[in-house]
Design a protein around this motif. Structure first.
Motif, mmCIF file in Angstrom:
data_model
loop_
_atom_site.group_PDB
_atom_site.id
_atom_site.type_symbol
_atom_site.label_atom_id
_atom_site.label_comp_id
_atom_site.label_asym_id
_atom_site.label_seq_id
_atom_site.Cartn_x
_atom_site.Cartn_y
_atom_site.Cartn_z
ATOM 1 N N PRO A 1 9.675 3.557 -15.638
ATOM 2 C CA PRO A 1 10.839 3.902 -16.775
ATOM 3 C C PRO A 1 10.253 4.349 -18.066
ATOM 4 N N ALA A 2 8.827 3.922 -18.105
ATOM 5 C CA ALA A 2 8.170 4.686 -19.395
ATOM 6 C C ALA A 2 7.751 6.024 -19.065
ATOM 7 N N HIS A 3 7.570 6.476 -17.984
ATOM 8 C CA HIS A 3 7.001 7.849 -17.476
ATOM 9 C C HIS A 3 7.378 8.294 -16.277
ATOM 10 N N ARG A 4 8.304 9.510 -16.219
ATOM 11 C CA ARG A 4 8.474 9.907 -14.966
ATOM 12 C C ARG A 4 7.507 10.168 -13.910
ATOM 13 N N ARG A 5 6.461 10.805 -14.372
ATOM 14 C CA ARG A 5 5.439 11.156 -13.438
ATOM 15 C C ARG A 5 4.327 9.982 -12.937
ATOM 16 N N ALA A 6 3.998 9.166 -13.841
ATOM 17 C CA ALA A 6 3.113 7.970 -13.647
ATOM 18 C C ALA A 6 3.779 6.826 -13.042
ATOM 19 N N LYS A 7 3.965 6.859 -11.854
ATOM 20 C CA LYS A 7 4.231 5.742 -10.996
ATOM 21 C C LYS A 7 3.746 4.654 -11.223
ATOM 22 N N LEU A 8 4.428 3.201 -10.908
ATOM 23 C CA LEU A 8 3.963 1.972 -11.183
ATOM 24 C C LEU A 8 3.501 1.476 -9.885
ATOM 25 N N LEU A 9 2.088 1.090 -9.652
ATOM 26 C CA LEU A 9 1.950 0.275 -8.471
ATOM 27 C C LEU A 9 2.160 -1.174 -8.286
ATOM 28 N N ARG A 10 2.656 -1.604 -7.201
ATOM 29 C CA ARG A 10 2.675 -3.415 -7.143
ATOM 30 C C ARG A 10 2.457 -3.643 -5.932
ATOM 31 N N PRO A 11 2.199 -4.849 -5.646
ATOM 32 C CA PRO A 11 1.645 -5.097 -4.129
ATOM 33 C C PRO A 11 3.088 -5.513 -3.609
ATOM 34 N N THR A 12 2.875 -5.268 -2.038
ATOM 35 C CA THR A 12 3.963 -5.550 -1.442
ATOM 36 C C THR A 12 3.924 -6.990 -0.890
ATOM 37 N N GLU A 13 4.737 -7.576 -0.248
ATOM 38 C CA GLU A 13 4.724 -8.888 0.306
ATOM 39 C C GLU A 13 3.320 -9.229 1.178
ATOM 40 N N ALA A 14 2.973 -7.819 1.885
ATOM 41 C CA ALA A 14 1.954 -7.991 2.729
ATOM 42 C C ALA A 14 0.668 -8.142 1.659
ATOM 43 N N GLY A 15 0.565 -7.668 0.883
ATOM 44 C CA GLY A 15 -0.403 -7.579 -0.231
ATOM 45 C C GLY A 15 -0.551 -8.970 -1.018
ATOM 46 N N ARG A 16 0.524 -9.516 -1.353
ATOM 47 C CA ARG A 16 0.647 -10.900 -1.960
ATOM 48 C C ARG A 16 -0.174 -11.864 -0.872
ATOM 49 N N GLU A 17 0.236 -11.654 0.511
ATOM 50 C CA GLU A 17 -0.095 -12.721 1.398
ATOM 51 C C GLU A 17 -1.711 -12.567 1.416
ATOM 52 N N ALA A 18 -2.023 -11.334 1.751
ATOM 53 C CA ALA A 18 -3.479 -11.156 1.710
ATOM 54 C C ALA A 18 -4.382 -11.593 0.729
ATOM 55 N N ILE A 19 -3.852 -11.540 -0.536
ATOM 56 C CA ILE A 19 -4.365 -11.991 -1.864
ATOM 57 C C ILE A 19 -4.420 -13.643 -1.718
ATOM 58 N N GLY A 20 -3.396 -14.067 -1.168
ATOM 59 C CA GLY A 20 -3.221 -15.595 -0.760
ATOM 60 C C GLY A 20 -4.354 -16.180 0.104
ATOM 61 N N ARG A 21 -4.640 -15.360 1.122
ATOM 62 C CA ARG A 21 -5.758 -15.882 2.162
ATOM 63 C C ARG A 21 -7.032 -15.941 1.374
ATOM 64 N N ILE A 22 -7.112 -15.260 0.140
ATOM 65 C CA ILE A 22 -8.581 -15.297 -0.622
ATOM 66 C C ILE A 22 -8.583 -16.775 -1.409
ATOM 67 N N THR A 23 -7.445 -17.109 -1.861
ATOM 68 C CA THR A 23 -7.169 -18.173 -2.750
ATOM 69 C C THR A 23 -8.032 -19.532 -2.403
ATOM 70 N N PRO A 24 -8.207 -19.887 -1.212
ATOM 71 C CA PRO A 24 -9.061 -21.040 -0.841
ATOM 72 C C PRO A 24 -10.558 -21.011 -1.146
ATOM 73 N N GLY A 25 -10.981 -19.717 -0.611
ATOM 74 C CA GLY A 25 -12.396 -19.473 -1.156
ATOM 75 C C GLY A 25 -12.629 -19.297 -2.222
ATOM 76 N N HIS A 26 -11.624 -18.642 -2.994
ATOM 77 C CA HIS A 26 -11.818 -18.562 -4.540
ATOM 78 C C HIS A 26 -11.986 -19.737 -5.397
ATOM 79 N N ALA A 27 -11.132 -20.558 -4.991
ATOM 80 C CA ALA A 27 -10.915 -21.969 -5.658
ATOM 81 C C ALA A 27 -12.045 -22.597 -5.293
ATOM 82 N N SER A 28 -12.535 -22.615 -4.188
ATOM 83 C CA SER A 28 -13.966 -23.444 -3.674
ATOM 84 C C SER A 28 -14.944 -22.863 -4.904
ATOM 85 N N LEU A 29 -15.234 -21.530 -4.854
ATOM 86 C CA LEU A 29 -16.105 -20.863 -5.483
ATOM 87 C C LEU A 29 -16.362 -21.171 -6.999
ATOM 88 N N ALA A 30 -14.823 -21.532 -7.573
ATOM 89 C CA ALA A 30 -14.803 -21.733 -9.041
ATOM 90 C C ALA A 30 -14.962 -23.188 -9.269
#
Length: 153
Positions: A88-117
């Motif tokens: 809405p702030a700029h006609r030509r510069a579209k926004l990028l957002r994750p899809t549900e599949a993208g969020r699910e992929a990130i979710g699969r990283i969470t256990p390893g990320h938590a373990s490393l933390a």
């Protein structure tokens, strides 16, 4: 402090950060691989988890070129892990957002990320871990400040 000692501190800091960057990239690749992602894909998806951003905004936040982010964003969109939506702030510069599949992929990283933390916190101690974040943020801000053009020169 003598100039030579300051130069040595700068060199040692840079070398330490370069090594740390390599270590984080290697660990990130390992964490991202089971989710079908690369470290770079994870980084771009992670930048837009809270809110959609334009490619230039992602690049600024990550400290890399817009062209690098554009290439990764286009790949993520082609693979159905992210999508472009109107800005809405700029006609030509579209926004990028994750899809549900993208969020699910990130979710699969969470256990390893938590373990490393957890393992890092145990190794460093919680207070030192938090202090590390503060020092790195301070260094980033200081580099931003000295990289700006000087008006007194």
């Amino acid at each position: 402090m003598p100039l030579r000692a300051r130069q040595d501190l700068l060199s040692r800091t840079a070398l330490g950060v370069f090594r740390l960057n390599g270590q984080f990239l290697a660990v990130s690749e390992e964490l991202a691989r089971p989710a079908g992602l690369t470290a770079a894909w994870w980084q771009v998806l992670g930048a837009v988890l809270r809110e959609p951003l334009p490619v230039a905004g992602i690049a600024r936040a990550m400290g890399i070129t817009r062209q690098s982010v554009q290439r990764i964003a286009d790949l993520l969109a082609a693979k159905g892990l992210a999508e472009y939506v109107p800005n809405p702030a700029h006609r030509r510069a579209k926004l990028l957002r994750p899809t549900e599949a993208g969020r699910e992929a990130i979710g699969r990283i969470t256990p390893g990320h938590a373990s490393l933390a957890t393992r890092l916190a145990e190794e460093l101690g919680d207070a030192a871990f938090a202090e590390t974040v503060r020092v790195l943020n301070r260094l980033t801000k200081a580099l931003d400040a000295v990289a700006e053009p000087r008006t007194d020169a």
